[in-house]
Design an enzyme around this catalytic site. Structure first.
Site, mmCIF file in Angstrom:
data_model
loop_
_atom_site.group_PDB
_atom_site.id
_atom_site.type_symbol
_atom_site.label_atom_id
_atom_site.label_comp_id
_atom_site.label_asym_id
_atom_site.label_seq_id
_atom_site.Cartn_x
_atom_site.Cartn_y
_atom_site.Cartn_z
ATOM 1 N NE ARG A 127 -32.187 -17.297 58.525
ATOM 2 C CZ ARG A 127 -31.487 -16.394 57.886
ATOM 3 N NH1 ARG A 127 -30.536 -15.732 58.483
ATOM 4 N NH2 ARG A 127 -31.724 -16.147 56.627
ATOM 5 C CE LYS A 146 -27.177 -5.197 48.213
ATOM 6 N NZ LYS A 146 -27.400 -4.434 49.437
ATOM 7 C CD GLU A 167 -33.977 5.566 46.396
ATOM 8 O OE1 GLU A 167 -34.897 6.070 45.769
ATOM 9 O OE2 GLU A 167 -32.823 5.460 45.939
ATOM 10 C CB VAL A 173 -28.944 1.199 43.773
ATOM 11 C CG1 VAL A 173 -27.717 1.740 43.044
ATOM 12 C CG2 VAL A 173 -29.533 0.018 43.011
ATOM 13 N N GLY A 177 -19.655 -2.249 59.956
ATOM 14 C CA GLY A 177 -20.998 -2.631 59.490
ATOM 15 C C GLY A 177 -21.271 -2.249 58.048
ATOM 16 C CE LYS A 199 -25.236 -1.963 46.392
ATOM 17 N NZ LYS A 199 -24.117 -1.547 47.243
ATOM 18 N N GLY A 234 -24.162 1.036 55.540
ATOM 19 C CA GLY A 234 -24.257 1.374 56.959
ATOM 20 C C GLY A 234 -25.711 1.460 57.386
HETATM 21 N N1 HSE Z 1 -22.305 -3.958 51.557
HETATM 22 C C1 HSE Z 1 -22.773 -2.936 50.691
HETATM 23 C C2 HSE Z 1 -21.669 -1.945 50.455
HETATM 24 C C3 HSE Z 1 -23.926 -2.163 51.267
HETATM 25 O O1 HSE Z 1 -20.594 -2.097 51.002
HETATM 26 O O2 HSE Z 1 -21.878 -1.030 49.671
HETATM 27 C C4 HSE Z 1 -25.221 -2.562 50.745
HETATM 28 O O3 HSE Z 1 -25.207 -2.844 49.386
#
Ligand code: HSE
Length: 440
Positions: free
Chosen positions: A49, A109, A133, A136, A191, A209, A307
């Site tokens: 963006r 997801k 992949e 999830v 993150g 998920k 992460g």
């Molecule tokens: N933010 C998600 C988590 C990571 O904390 O599991 C990607 O789905």
């Protein structure tokens, strides 16, 4: 003399946390991937963006564009990686890419839960692979595991800690006594959380998920409104303490399983999990998914659920499959596409479990009697009850562990209890999960 490896160009849409990880790790382990696949995977264009935001990665001049169509319309790019997140634009991008007969890799997801039904059918019609992949459980190869390694099994049940942010929050609240807000703040700095953490904490990231896992397992795309989802925003230190005192921990659990009439149960809720169970010992950002197959029995997959590096590892594994397919003309080795609907959806009110119920009540004679009368009136048994001593003038916390009941019955009982004059605040109702495979 060995021949030069073929190069397959990739268009990367999105250079956020995961996108940047894919770019960096493709550079870091590019030679290894070439050795293993016989193909040089090269990012050719990246759609972002705001190009000014991405100077740190030192992307070669001319590689960035602000329009993902530049990727899809480039005849030299056969593979599109969608990591822009969100649903509307991502849907448009993925659909356009499939119609242009590009291989698509996505980690989205929410997109799959909303539009997977259509996009998977479209990809099948156009005979192009769609890989996901990273959608999830971050770095855990759970899609490959269910889709390929367990292909010969009827999946009886899946229990998963499939959101790293909420597992991190619950772990830090429980082990370091942090407030919910402080624990969420840490997860954001690290993150793990999505850009907008609402979907993490309200349970819907895990809900999306769970929908993908249910489709892989049972061939049915459940609509989000068919899935019961609760998050962790209402979990308090009081509940974590009560749970611990009885040998449980609180985990946000995705439950995906079939009942004896082949009805599919899919839900995400904070649950009490016995401390002795392996899932209770999955801490911090780690995810774990227990899959019960009728042949294999119980399997467990564990790893970083969020992460930059962990999630980019999954995207890169999809890229390796994608380029292998393209360059080596191996046919459509896309893993199986689940077909058909193995059963109907089990409405959440008919799902059965044990329960934890905590009430803030007046501390006076007759309170327990009136509450237990309602519970007994609904045919629900009390397993145990605790009321820690407090100053006589204060309200008391009353905690009950209850025998199995349907969720619908339990909700009716809780509504009646909440209406009692002696009950001071909204009751806290959590499931207690035994985590058993059904007939596995
Ligand atoms: N933010 C998600 C988590 C990571 O904390 O599991 C990607 O789905």
């Amino acid at each position: 003399m060995t021949s030069e490896p073929k190069t397959v160009f990739v268009g990367l849409a999105g250079l956020g946390n995961v996108g940047a990880g894919v770019y960096k790790n493709l550079l870091k382990n590019g030679n290894l991937l070439t050795d293993r696949t016989g193909v040089r995977i090269q990012v050719r264009r990246i759609a972002v963006r705001t190009p000014e935001k991405h100077t740190e990665l030192q992307v070669p001049e001319g590689m960035l564009t602000t329009d993902w169509r530049d990727l899809v319309n480039d005849p030299e790019i056969p593979v599109i990686v969608e990591l822009i997140g969100g649903v509307t634009e991502a849907y448009h991008l993925v659909k356009t890419a499939i119609l242009a007969r590009k291989t698509v890799v996505t980690g989205n997801k929410a997109l799959l839960a909303e539009h997977g039904h259509e996009l998977v059918a479209l990809a099948e019609r156009e005979d192009v692979p769609l890989y996901f992949e990273a959608a999830v459980a971050g770095g855990i190869p759970i899609i490959k595991a269910v889709r390929e390694a367990l292909i010969g099994n009827h999946i009886k049940a899946i229990y998963g800690i499939i959101n790293g942010t909420t597992n991190y929050i619950l772990t830090r609240m429980s082990e370091a006594g942090l407030s919910y807000d402080d624990a969420l703040g840490e997860a954001q700095v690290l993150g793990y959380a999505e850009a907008d953490p609402t979907l993490d904490v309200n349970g819907w990231d895990a809900g999306h998920k769970a929908i993908v896992l249910a489709w892989l397992s049972y061939g049915a795309w459940l609509r989000p409104e068919q899935v019961h989802v609760e998050g962790v925003t209402e979990i308090t230190q009081t509940d974590l303490r009560f749970a611990r005192s009885m040998g449980y921990v609180v985990k946000l659990l995705g439950v995906i399983r079939l009942d004896d009439s082949n009805r599919i149960e899919v839900r995400v809720q904070p649950c009490l999990v016995p401390q002795s169970h392996i899932l209770a010992n999955v801490h911090g950002v780690m995810n774990a998914v227990a899959v019960y197959g009728d042949i294999v029995g119980e399997t467990l997959f564990y790893g970083s659920g969020a992460g930059q590096n962990a999630t980019s590892s999954s995207v890169i594994s999809d890229l390796a499959d994608a380029v292998d397919n393209l360059a080596n003309e191996a046919g459509t080795n896309n893993g199986f596409i689940p077909q058909g609907h193995y059963g109907s959806c089990l409405p959440v009110d008919q799902t059965v479990s044990r329960y934890y119920l905590r009430l803030r009540v007046d501390d006076r004679p007759g309170v327990i009697a009136s509450i237990s009368k309602i519970i007994a009136g609904h045919g629900i048994g009390i397993l145990s009850l605790q009321q820690p001593e407090v100053d006589p003038s204060a309200d008391a916390d009353l905690m009950l562990m209850l025998h199995q009941a349907t969720y619908g019955t339990m909700k009716k009982a809780v509504a009646e209890i909440a209406a009692l004059e002696c009950v001071q605040t909204t009751p806290v109702l959590l499931r207690v999960e035994s985590l058993k495979g059904r007939g596995a």
